[in-house]
Design a protein around this motif. Structure first.
Motif, mmCIF file in Angstrom:
data_model
loop_
_atom_site.group_PDB
_atom_site.id
_atom_site.type_symbol
_atom_site.label_atom_id
_atom_site.label_comp_id
_atom_site.label_asym_id
_atom_site.label_seq_id
_atom_site.Cartn_x
_atom_site.Cartn_y
_atom_site.Cartn_z
ATOM 1 N N ASP A 161 32.501 0.073 -4.244
ATOM 2 C CA ASP A 161 32.318 -0.804 -4.106
ATOM 3 C C ASP A 161 32.814 -1.535 -2.216
ATOM 4 O OD1 ASP A 161 30.697 -3.153 -2.474
ATOM 5 O OD2 ASP A 161 31.608 -4.940 -4.357
ATOM 6 N N THR A 162 33.570 -1.604 -1.407
ATOM 7 C CA THR A 162 34.032 -2.121 -0.610
ATOM 8 C C THR A 162 34.995 -1.196 -0.082
ATOM 9 O OG1 THR A 162 35.300 -3.723 -0.856
ATOM 10 C CG2 THR A 162 33.675 -4.294 -0.348
ATOM 11 N N LYS A 278 37.508 -2.676 -10.557
ATOM 12 C CA LYS A 278 36.224 -3.110 -10.220
ATOM 13 C C LYS A 278 35.031 -3.758 -12.235
ATOM 14 C CE LYS A 278 36.347 -1.955 -5.755
ATOM 15 N NZ LYS A 278 36.331 -2.592 -5.189
ATOM 16 N N ARG A 330 25.328 -0.627 -12.954
ATOM 17 C CA ARG A 330 25.836 -1.427 -11.456
ATOM 18 C C ARG A 330 27.770 -1.379 -11.424
ATOM 19 N NH1 ARG A 330 23.961 -3.337 -5.759
ATOM 20 N NH2 ARG A 330 25.801 -3.751 -5.408
ATOM 21 N N CYS A 332 30.655 -3.208 -9.225
ATOM 22 C CA CYS A 332 30.971 -3.651 -7.825
ATOM 23 C C CYS A 332 32.545 -4.377 -7.768
ATOM 24 C CB CYS A 332 29.891 -4.824 -7.844
ATOM 25 S SG CYS A 332 29.416 -6.354 -9.194
ATOM 26 N N ASP A 333 32.745 -5.006 -6.671
ATOM 27 C CA ASP A 333 33.918 -5.894 -6.918
ATOM 28 C C ASP A 333 33.625 -7.218 -7.395
ATOM 29 O OD1 ASP A 333 36.481 -6.171 -4.867
ATOM 30 O OD2 ASP A 333 35.407 -7.925 -5.207
ATOM 31 N N ASN A 336 31.622 -10.023 -5.427
ATOM 32 C CA ASN A 336 30.437 -9.258 -5.144
ATOM 33 C C ASN A 336 29.653 -10.942 -5.543
ATOM 34 O OD1 ASN A 336 27.992 -8.246 -4.677
ATOM 35 N ND2 ASN A 336 28.965 -6.248 -4.078
ATOM 36 N N VAL A 338 26.717 -9.903 -6.179
ATOM 37 C CA VAL A 338 25.588 -9.459 -7.615
ATOM 38 C C VAL A 338 26.682 -10.095 -9.080
ATOM 39 C CG1 VAL A 338 24.940 -7.411 -7.918
ATOM 40 C CG2 VAL A 338 24.845 -8.122 -5.513
ATOM 41 N N TYR A 339 27.803 -10.062 -9.153
ATOM 42 C CA TYR A 339 28.197 -10.151 -10.204
ATOM 43 C C TYR A 339 28.034 -11.337 -10.333
ATOM 44 C CZ TYR A 339 31.946 -9.721 -14.299
ATOM 45 O OH TYR A 339 32.425 -9.326 -15.386
#
Length: 435
Positions: A161-162, A278, A330, A332-333, A336, A338-339
């Protein structure tokens, strides 16, 4: 000794297995309703399959030896995968050196450079020389900017991710080294291992052996505190109850360990605070129709909502699941948005991109959907990571930590979870022998 183990994943189960067989009394506390951790399984048409995709490599000696030792060798299958890569809105085969040579998203020179990355990784003898170099710079230096921008950059961004530009080259080097070592019978053939009945068969076998040696496994039991007593034994608290142990092994992520453990030094606590993870969202699909000819499809597109499509039934082809099984993963942080999406929102997001990859796909082909989340799925392996790894032996007497964040320079995987469980079990027993 009476030994408490916090966490019933593969590390905790392996340690418990080793300790109980040596005559120690083991009690495992597991927060979830079943053991296995990330090797938990779901029933699909009365056949179990992992919630999060799993396989092992031919070089994974620790887990292979353990499978053999507990009498499950006949459950282990070695199978040849077929791989693909989705890049620039096209799906390419990506299994053999010949596939790489035909990969027209890169210039011919850069195709060769991409292939040589594995060879160059195998030449590294001292990974500490890579410690302060980030993965982006190392890849560009070794293979060129085009290789990074079109292939590895999108994948590292999807994984971390970031934190894309913070990831250390040691993490990437180890990935290349592992995949290069997993090929047998010549450079073009890779073999992957999978267990009939899922890898949950192994975790349940270990749990059964622990119980047969007078051990106990408590599920739905979240540990809220660990305190040292004057006699150097440790009191473990769960939901208002307290139990005392001669030694305690914690297998949770560092941040959770820090919350429950009392008496840690500022230096040790500081290391725990620096380690980040993550999260992972994994969607398991039961489909009425096959999507691709590949087992593993790497999705090398920055705008893609998932980094991996794994068509499990292109590796396990005996029809045991009745339908086609596909994983979409997927990372992600945890912060995020999305999570935190609802399951149907995640599914809609993933389906929109799946239709782009496979225009013939539609929701009518879906026979089942299982959305799973793991908050602590992947440690963030930054440059200089070795400086923040906490030791297995903590500053508190008889208290040990063994978690995914300590596997470095290896990456997460069942083999390393097993190896670490065995290592820390030996440390605990050696400490008792020295008294």
């Amino acid at each position: 000794m009476k030994i408490g183990i916090v966490g019933g994943g593969m590390t905790g189960l392996t340690a418990g297995y080793r300790l109980s067989r040596q005559g120690h009394t083991v009690k495992i506390f597991e927060k979830e309703s079943s053991v296995g951790g990330l090797v938990s399984a779901t029933a699909v048409n009365n056949v179990r399959i992992e919630d999060f995709y799993h396989h092992i490599f031919t070089v994974d000696a620790n887990v292979v030896d353990l499978i053999r030792e507990v009498g499950l060798e006949d459950h282990l299958q070695w199978l040849e995968p077929s791989n693909g890569i989705y890049c620039n809105n096209k799906l390419y085969p990506f299994t053999s050196p010949m596939d790489l040579l035909k990969f027209r998203e890169l210039s011919f020179f850069n195709r060769i450079a991409l292939g040589l990355l594995v060879y160059k990784a195998k030449l590294v003898r001292n990974f500490m020389k890579l410690e302060q170099v980030n993965a982006r710079d190392w890849i560009i230096r070794k293979a060129g900017r085009e290789v990074y921008e079109k292939v590895w950059g999108p994948l590292i961004a999807s994984k971390f991710d970031t934190d894309e530009e913070k990831i250390g080259s040691v993490w990437f080097w180890n990935k290349m080294k592992l995949r290069g070592s997993s090929r047998t019978r010549g450079v073009s053939k890779e073999m992957l291992g999978y267990m009939r009945g899922s890898f949950a068969v192994l975790s349940e076998k270990l749990a059964g052996i622990i119980r047969s040696h007078s051990g106990e496994i408590r599920c739905n039991a979240e540990v809220t505190g660990i305190k040292s007593r004057q006699d150097k034994r440790l009191a473990v608290s769960t939901a208002g109850e307290e139990e005392v142990f001669d030694a305690v092994l914690v297998t949770t992520p560092p941040s959770l360990f820090k919350r429950m453990a009392d008496g840690l030094t500022p230096e040790y606590s500081g290391k725990l605070e620096k380690i980040r993870y993550k999260a992972d969202i994994c969607v398991l699909l039961e489909l009425k129709k096959r999507l691709s000819p590949y087992y593993w499809i790497t999705v090398s597109e920055r705008e893609a909502p998932f980094v991996l499509m794994l068509e499990h039934t292109n590796l396990i082809t005996d029809g045991r699941y009745k339908n086609t099984i596909v994983y979409l993963s997927r990372y992600c942080d945890p912060a995020n948005p999305v999570y935190s999406m609802k399951d149907d929102e995640i599914t809609a997001l993933f389906f929109s991109y799946l239709k782009k990859m496979f225009p013939d796909f539609n929701e009518d082909q879906v026979a089942g959907i299982h959305v799973k989340r793991a908050l602590y799925a992947q440690p963030v392996i930054e440059t200089g990571y070795s400086e923040i790894i906490p030791g297995h032996r903590t500053p508190v007497d008889n208290l040990f930590l063994a978690c995914m964040a300590q596997i470095y320079p290896e990456d997460r995987g069942m083999n390393y979870a097993v190896r670490m469980g065995e290592k820390v079990a030996t440390m605990i027993m050696n400490q008792e022998d020295a008294k």
